[in-house]
Scaffold this motif. Structure first.
Motif, short mmCIF file in Angstrom:
data_model
loop_
_atom_site.label_atom_id
_atom_site.label_comp_id
_atom_site.label_asym_id
_atom_site.label_seq_id
_atom_site.Cartn_x
_atom_site.Cartn_y
_atom_site.Cartn_z
N MET A 1 0.85 -1.18 0.00
CA MET A 1 0.00 0.00 0.00
C MET A 1 0.90 1.24 0.00
O MET A 1 1.79 1.36 0.82
CB MET A 1 -0.90 -0.05 1.24
CG MET A 1 -2.02 0.96 1.22
SD MET A 1 -3.17 0.82 2.62
CE MET A 1 -3.98 -0.72 2.29
N THR A 2 0.64 2.13 -0.93
CA THR A 2 1.43 3.35 -0.99
C THR A 2 1.07 4.27 0.16
O THR A 2 0.02 4.12 0.77
CB THR A 2 1.19 4.08 -2.33
OG1 THR A 2 -0.18 4.48 -2.39
CG2 THR A 2 1.53 3.19 -3.52
N ALA A 3 1.92 5.23 0.44
CA ALA A 3 1.68 6.13 1.58
C ALA A 3 0.34 6.86 1.45
O ALA A 3 -0.42 6.87 2.41
CB ALA A 3 2.83 7.12 1.72
N PRO A 4 0.02 7.47 0.29
CA PRO A 4 -1.28 8.14 0.20
C PRO A 4 -2.46 7.18 0.38
O PRO A 4 -3.44 7.52 1.04
CB PRO A 4 -1.29 8.76 -1.19
CG PRO A 4 0.15 8.91 -1.55
CD PRO A 4 0.85 7.75 -0.90
N SER A 5 -2.36 5.96 -0.17
CA SER A 5 -3.47 5.03 -0.01
C SER A 5 -3.56 4.52 1.43
O SER A 5 -4.65 4.26 1.93
CB SER A 5 -3.37 3.87 -1.00
OG SER A 5 -2.19 3.14 -0.80
N ALA A 6 -2.42 4.39 2.11
CA ALA A 6 -2.44 3.99 3.52
C ALA A 6 -3.10 5.08 4.36
O ALA A 6 -3.88 4.79 5.27
CB ALA A 6 -1.02 3.73 4.02
N ILE A 7 -2.81 6.31 4.03
CA ILE A 7 -3.44 7.44 4.75
C ILE A 7 -4.94 7.44 4.49
O ILE A 7 -5.74 7.58 5.41
CB ILE A 7 -2.78 8.78 4.36
CG1 ILE A 7 -1.36 8.83 4.90
CG2 ILE A 7 -3.61 9.96 4.87
CD1 ILE A 7 -0.52 9.96 4.33
N ARG A 8 -5.33 7.27 3.21
CA ARG A 8 -6.77 7.22 2.87
C ARG A 8 -7.46 6.09 3.61
O ARG A 8 -8.58 6.25 4.10
CB ARG A 8 -6.96 7.08 1.37
CG ARG A 8 -6.80 8.37 0.60
CD ARG A 8 -7.29 8.23 -0.83
NE ARG A 8 -6.59 7.21 -1.58
CZ ARG A 8 -5.44 7.40 -2.24
NH1 ARG A 8 -4.87 8.59 -2.25
NH2 ARG A 8 -4.88 6.40 -2.89
N ALA A 121 -7.74 -1.88 -5.94
CA ALA A 121 -7.25 -0.88 -6.89
C ALA A 121 -5.87 -0.39 -6.48
O ALA A 121 -5.00 -0.18 -7.33
CB ALA A 121 -8.23 0.29 -6.97
N ASP A 122 -5.64 -0.24 -5.18
CA ASP A 122 -4.32 0.17 -4.69
C ASP A 122 -3.28 -0.90 -5.01
O ASP A 122 -2.17 -0.58 -5.42
CB ASP A 122 -4.34 0.43 -3.18
CG ASP A 122 -5.11 1.68 -2.82
OD1 ASP A 122 -5.31 2.54 -3.70
OD2 ASP A 122 -5.53 1.79 -1.65
N ARG A 123 -3.65 -2.17 -4.86
CA ARG A 123 -2.72 -3.26 -5.16
C ARG A 123 -2.41 -3.30 -6.66
O ARG A 123 -1.27 -3.49 -7.05
CB ARG A 123 -3.29 -4.59 -4.68
CG ARG A 123 -3.18 -4.79 -3.18
CD ARG A 123 -3.44 -6.22 -2.79
NE ARG A 123 -4.82 -6.61 -2.98
CZ ARG A 123 -5.80 -6.42 -2.10
NH1 ARG A 123 -5.55 -5.84 -0.96
NH2 ARG A 123 -7.02 -6.82 -2.36
#
Length: 134
Positions: A1-8, A121-123
């Motif tokens: 999970m990217t940082a922005p998606s982890a935050i979301r 979608a994040d993956r």
């Protein structure tokens, strides 16, 4: 999970928790007063109390209109999310229990569903990025 998606994802969880806290507050708050009314109705009917004076009538119309709008939203959004088989249960519960309970409950469940649907979608996005980095 990217940082922005982890935050979301964390924001969605926090928002879901806030909705669930509001649902419990709506359930407990409304039913505390309903039980108090049942214990001491003061000679008036429940719906008669809603329209006992101009102030309570204004509040009653406000709640009724918002409840109907919320029920339409829950049905439409629930169908969009694939919940058509069960989301309709929230409509009678909104009027039998409290819209202050069912709407935040629905919104909390919706946040969790949106979080789950964003995870694949994040993956995929991460896999695309990793595949092109080489």
């Amino acid at each position: 999970m990217t940082a922005p998606s982890a935050i979301r994802s964390r924001v969605r969880i926090a928002l879901a928790v806030a909705w669930f806290v509001l649902a419990v507050t709506g359930l407990v708050g409304t039913w505390a007063f309903n039980i108090a009314f049942i214990a001491d109705p003061q000679g008036i009917g429940y719906l008669e109390g809603w329209f006992a004076n101009a102030a309570s009538s204004s509040a009653a119309v406000d709640v009724i209109v918002v409840a109907v709008a919320a029920c339409l939203f829950m049905l439409a959004e629930g169908a969009r999310l694939g919940w058509a088989r069960w989301v309709w249960v929230l409509v009678p519960l909104s009027f039998a229990v409290a819209i202050a309970f069912t709407l935040p409950l629905f919104l909390g469940l919706r946040e969790l569903a949106l979080r789950r649907s964003a995870a694949p979608a994040d993956r995929r996005s991460r896999a695309d990025t990793d595949g092109h980095a080489g």
